[in-house]
Design a protein around this motif. Structure first.
Motif, PDB file in Angstrom:
ATOM      1  N   ASP A   1       0.823  -1.205   0.000  1.00  0.00           N
ATOM      2  CA  ASP A   1       0.000   0.000   0.000  1.00  0.00           C
ATOM      3  C   ASP A   1       0.862   1.262   0.000  1.00  0.00           C
ATOM      4  N   HIS A   2       1.922   1.236   0.805  1.00  0.00           N
ATOM      5  CA  HIS A   2       2.814   2.390   0.876  1.00  0.00           C
ATOM      6  C   HIS A   2       3.484   2.620  -0.475  1.00  0.00           C
ATOM      7  N   GLY A   3       3.942   1.557  -1.131  1.00  0.00           N
ATOM      8  CA  GLY A   3       4.572   1.671  -2.445  1.00  0.00           C
ATOM      9  C   GLY A   3       3.611   2.225  -3.471  1.00  0.00           C
TER      10      GLY A   3
ATOM     11  N   SER B   1       1.583   6.718  -6.778  1.00  0.00           N
ATOM     12  CA  SER B   1       0.454   7.597  -7.072  1.00  0.00           C
ATOM     13  C   SER B   1       0.834   9.050  -6.772  1.00  0.00           C
ATOM     14  N   GLY B   2       1.494   9.278  -5.658  1.00  0.00           N
ATOM     15  CA  GLY B   2       1.932  10.622  -5.291  1.00  0.00           C
ATOM     16  C   GLY B   2       2.927  11.180  -6.297  1.00  0.00           C
ATOM     17  N   PHE B   3       3.829  10.321  -6.768  1.00  0.00           N
ATOM     18  CA  PHE B   3       4.806  10.724  -7.779  1.00  0.00           C
ATOM     19  C   PHE B   3       4.087  11.169  -9.048  1.00  0.00           C
TER      20      PHE B   3
ATOM     21  N   ALA C   1       6.363   1.262 -13.184  1.00  0.00           N
ATOM     22  CA  ALA C   1       6.542  -0.196 -13.132  1.00  0.00           C
ATOM     23  C   ALA C   1       7.827  -0.550 -12.381  1.00  0.00           C
ATOM     24  N   ALA C   2       8.885   0.204 -12.624  1.00  0.00           N
ATOM     25  CA  ALA C   2      10.145  -0.029 -11.917  1.00  0.00           C
ATOM     26  C   ALA C   2       9.979   0.262 -10.426  1.00  0.00           C
ATOM     27  N   ALA C   3       9.225   1.301 -10.101  1.00  0.00           N
ATOM     28  CA  ALA C   3       8.989   1.644  -8.695  1.00  0.00           C
ATOM     29  C   ALA C   3       8.175   0.563  -8.000  1.00  0.00           C
ATOM     30  N   THR C   4       7.275  -0.069  -8.723  1.00  0.00           N
ATOM     31  CA  THR C   4       6.514  -1.178  -8.145  1.00  0.00           C
ATOM     32  C   THR C   4       7.459  -2.313  -7.769  1.00  0.00           C
TER      33      THR C   4
ATOM     34  N   ASP D   1      10.353   1.887  -4.425  1.00  0.00           N
ATOM     35  CA  ASP D   1      10.861   3.228  -4.154  1.00  0.00           C
ATOM     36  C   ASP D   1      10.982   4.002  -5.467  1.00  0.00           C
ATOM     37  N   VAL D   2      10.312   5.133  -5.555  1.00  0.00           N
ATOM     38  CA  VAL D   2      10.335   5.939  -6.780  1.00  0.00           C
ATOM     39  C   VAL D   2      11.749   6.449  -7.065  1.00  0.00           C
ATOM     40  N   SER D   3      12.481   6.887  -6.047  1.00  0.00           N
ATOM     41  CA  SER D   3      13.845   7.398  -6.255  1.00  0.00           C
ATOM     42  C   SER D   3      14.762   6.333  -6.834  1.00  0.00           C
ATOM     43  N   LYS D   4      14.671   5.111  -6.313  1.00  0.00           N
ATOM     44  CA  LYS D   4      15.479   4.009  -6.854  1.00  0.00           C
ATOM     45  C   LYS D   4      15.078   3.710  -8.292  1.00  0.00           C
TER      46      LYS D   4
END
Length: 130
Positions: free
Chosen positions: A8-10, A15-17, A77-80, A84-87
């Motif tokens: 959920d956090h991911g 979504s926030g990104f 998709a990579a963030a999923t 982590d969006v930054s990674k």
């Protein structure tokens, strides 16, 4: 195995990104906001999107928005996968993909190969879970 809270956090982070990229009061992705998120100058975003820099002068350009949506789709998709969006952004811009002549996801997407990058991510996901 990830627990529901992590998932959920991911999802909330992704979504926030995506929401943070919206041009205020429009349905468009803001080139200025997206370039800031990627850590590049706006002219650098044109390069990453595979469009001429003058294309960025018209944020509503359908061609530009299509390219930006492809980039968002791959990064999301990579963030999923990474959680982590930054990674995911770091991976997108910097990690060479051996199966594609060691080009980065950013290079491949700019060249019009977003679907190939998505297939690579699916392979990673299946390898990681299988």
């Amino acid at each position: 195995m990830m627990d529901t809270v992590s998932i959920d956090h991911g999802a909330a982070a992704i979504s926030g990104f995506v929401e943070s990229l919206q041009e205020p009061r429009t349905p468009y992705i803001s080139p200025k906001r997206f370039s800031k998120a990627l850590g590049v100058q706006v002219a650098g975003l044109a390069n990453l999107a595979g469009v001429h820099r003058n294309t960025l002068r018209n944020p509503a350009s359908e061609r530009l928005q299509d390219k930006l949506r492809e980039m968002v789709r791959v990064i999301s998709a990579a963030a999923t996968l990474t959680g982590d969006v930054s990674k995911a952004i770091y991976w997108y811009r910097n990690e060479p993909i051996a199966d594609y002549d060691h080009r980065t996801a950013a290079e491949l997407v700019a060249e019009g190969h977003a679907d190939a990058v998505m297939a690579h991510l699916r392979d990673l996901e299946n390898g990681a879970s299988g």
